[in-house]
Scaffold this active site. Structure first.
Site, PDB file in Angstrom:
ATOM      1  N   GLY A  49      -0.336  -7.133 -11.334  1.00 41.62           N
ATOM      2  CA  GLY A  49      -0.141  -6.540 -12.644  1.00 41.62           C
ATOM      3  C   GLY A  49       0.476  -5.169 -12.571  1.00 41.62           C
ATOM      4  N   GLU A 115      -8.104  -3.413  -8.279  1.00 36.29           N
ATOM      5  CA  GLU A 115      -7.608  -3.861  -6.984  1.00 36.29           C
ATOM      6  C   GLU A 115      -7.903  -2.815  -5.921  1.00 36.29           C
ATOM      7  OE1 GLU A 115      -3.481  -4.805  -7.516  1.00 36.29           O
ATOM      8  OE2 GLU A 115      -3.897  -6.531  -8.788  1.00 36.29           O
ATOM      9  N   ASP A 219      19.542  -6.373   0.854  1.00 36.87           N
ATOM     10  CA  ASP A 219      20.989  -6.221   0.657  1.00 36.87           C
ATOM     11  C   ASP A 219      21.377  -4.842   0.120  1.00 36.87           C
ATOM     12  OD1 ASP A 219      21.238  -8.968   1.361  1.00 36.87           O
ATOM     13  OD2 ASP A 219      20.751  -9.525  -0.696  1.00 36.87           O
ATOM     14  N   HIS A 240       0.867  -7.366   3.195  1.00 39.14           N
ATOM     15  CA  HIS A 240      -0.223  -7.812   2.333  1.00 39.14           C
ATOM     16  C   HIS A 240      -1.260  -8.507   3.202  1.00 39.14           C
ATOM     17  CE1 HIS A 240      -2.544  -9.528  -0.881  1.00 39.14           C
ATOM     18  NE2 HIS A 240      -1.847  -8.805  -1.734  1.00 39.14           N
ATOM     19  N   ARG A 383       1.791   2.076  -0.473  1.00 38.44           N
ATOM     20  CA  ARG A 383       1.771   1.862  -1.926  1.00 38.44           C
ATOM     21  C   ARG A 383       0.388   1.448  -2.407  1.00 38.44           C
ATOM     22  NH1 ARG A 383       2.769  -2.953  -5.393  1.00 38.44           N
ATOM     23  NH2 ARG A 383       2.624  -4.126  -3.472  1.00 38.44           N
TER      24      ARG A 383
END
Length: 522
Positions: A49, A115, A219, A240, A383
């Site tokens: 989210g 989270e 890219d 993760h 992050r």
């Protein structure tokens, strides 16, 4: 072709900017180039989210800022963190106006999730397919604006800069657009643009085992690097902790961090719940900690995976919150009521990228970057969960605000046609496949969750050989998407390795066994 704004990528970053600028200037042309279907992006697969402070009674901007700074391990730009966090509610309001739907509770308020790394419930979500829902709403709005053209199955090969054109007025390195490959016809053409925005997503396929889609080959970063833009913090690859384990090593299905926030436990093969041994936050520790702990457990045991135990949770509530995850497990004959879910860390998110300022400006004139391909300073060394969609929304808005006050200057230059004279159509696709697999294995084994100076130095030597082979293929044969992607992945891998070797202390998602600080081994 010519456009006022050329946007490379059709995820949340590129679409948000495109919609805003097209609404503001209906007379100006926006061209979105995307290499797969228009809805295929990292955004589409974002389950968790958007982290936004809404419940001011229990939560606050100050708490969200603190959580972000803790996760970033001292390397966040604090002014950027404050700016992004405080803009969250306004950016959410825009998503709602565009028709995005988010889950609400029985009281009619947002059903906020929690989270790893977050001190409060602040994750706005749409079941476990939040990114998919945001992408849907943005694409619907984009199609309502006649001055937006979306070009699916078009691959951006390289940025056009001073290297390609003669511009008597150019006193600094400038971007004039890009060379584009029509993947269906094989034709290569130029799009000349007053403004070029890189919104090209992540780099997960560089590692092979990843939660990212197949298109995430770095890219935009590679193009910017070849154009001599500044690239920073590439060593901070976030893994993760819980991707669904696939014995073939091909799984990219993510078991959302929100499942641990919902109360799931991590267990090793012996059934031991190991996270409390490492961190007081247990399963809710930040992703770098959880990934390193799982990696340590696997290295000690020699096992291929650990387990996520949801058997003690309310199965009906689980199905309501995570229907996609529940159905995926069911399709693999995993009954979450009775079975543990086999999971393994996989490459997930890049905290570094093309260096930009608060306006999204790169070090190249007329070139901007937004989303995962950019390095804003928000994430620092790691992050915080669900901060990435927020960052994309805020920086797309900032880039829009910058251009909303400016005319588009179409530079009077002639861009030379793509020159592939003397090249032939390759009949040896196996060479590309082999080099790609070799590169991915190299990155997993030598440049993964835990690194060492010896492994990194070996990786540099190996990647130089792969680079040399692929450059020969590139010069001799006509352009294909797979060849360009491999070339881009090699550039990205080189940046990750080089910047890893330059880092002399462990921070956030970067862990080198030759540096002083080590995780606690039990």
């Amino acid at each position: 072709m010519t456009s006022d704004y050329l946007v490379i990528g059709s995820g949340i970053a590129g679409l948000t900017f495109s919609v805003k600028i097209a609404e503001k200037f209906p007379e100006r042309k926006v061209v979105i180039v995307t290499k797969a279907s228009e809805d295929e992006s990292n955004t589409k697969y974002a389950q968790g989210g958007v982290a936004i402070v809404l419940n001011k009674e229990e939560d606050s901007f100050k708490k969200h800022i603190k959580d972000t700074l803790i996760a970033g391990d001292g390397l966040c730009k604090e002014d950027v963190v404050k700016m992004v966090v405080k803009e969250g509610p306004d950016r959410l309001e825009e998503l709602l106006l565009w028709g995005a739907n988010f889950d609400v509770n029985d009281a009619g308020k947002f059903d906020l999730g929690k989270e790893g790394g977050h001190s409060e419930y602040r994750i706005v979500h749409h079941k476990d397919i939040t990114g998919y829902e945001i992408e849907r709403a943005l694409l619907k709005r984009a199609h309502q604006l006649p001055n937006i053209s979306i070009m699916p199955h078009h691959f951006a090969i390289d940025l056009v800069t001073n290297h390609h054109v003669k511009d008597a007025n150019a006193e600094e390195l400038t971007c004039y657009g890009a060379y584009i490959l029509n993947q269906k016809t094989g034709d290569i053409f130029t799009i000349k643009s007053g403004v070029t925005l890189l919104a090209s997503g992540g780099i997960g396929r560089v590692y092979g085992h990843t939660t990212n889609p197949a298109i995430a080959t770095g890219d935009g970063i590679a193009m910017a690097y070849r154009a001599k833009a500044r690239i920073k913090d590439m060593e901070f690859v976030q893994f993760h902790p819980t991707a669904l384990y696939d014995a073939k090593g091909e799984s990219s299905f993510l078991i959302s961090e929100a499942v641990r926030g919902f109360g799931a436990y991590l267990r090793n093969q012996n059934g031991h719940r190991f996270m409390p041994d490492y961190d007081d936050r247990a399963e809710l520790a930040s992703r770098d900690i959880v990934s390193q702990c799982i990696d340590n457990e696997l290295k000690k045991s020699g096992d291929q995976h650990v387990y996520l135990d949801c058997t003690h949770l309310d199965v009906e509530a689980f199905k309501k919150h995570f229907p996609n995850i529940f159905n995926k497990c069911k399709s693999r004959h995993i009954n979450i009521e009775t079975d543990w879910i086999p999971v393994v860390p996989a490459s997930h998110y890049l905290c570094g990228g093309v260096k930009v300022n608060k306006k999204g400006k790169t070090s190249i004139k007329n070139l901007f970057a937004c989303g995962e391909c950019s390095r804003t300073g928000l994430h620092g060394a790691n992050r915080l969960a669900s901060n990435s969609l927020l960052e994309a929304l805020v920086y797309a808005h900032n880039i829009f605000k910058y251009h909303a006050k400016r005319d588009v200057v179409m530079l009077n230059v002639d861009i030379p046609k793509w020159n592939d004279e003397g090249t032939t159509i390759s009949k040896e696709h196996v060479l590309i496949q082999h080099n790609q697999k070799e590169l991915q294995a190299l990155m997993r084994d030598y440049v993964g969750i835990v690194r060492s100076n010896q492994r990194l130095k070996r990786a540099i030597k190996r990647i130089e050989l792969i680079y040399s082979e692929v450059e020969d293929l590139y010069k001799q044969h006509k352009i294909t998407t797979s060849l360009c992607e491999l070339r881009n992945m090699i550039n990205v891998a080189h940046l990750i390795i080089e910047q890893s070797l330059e880092r002399t202390e462990n921070k956030g998602g970067y862990f080198n066994i030759d540096n002083a600080k080590k995780i606690k081994s039990v």
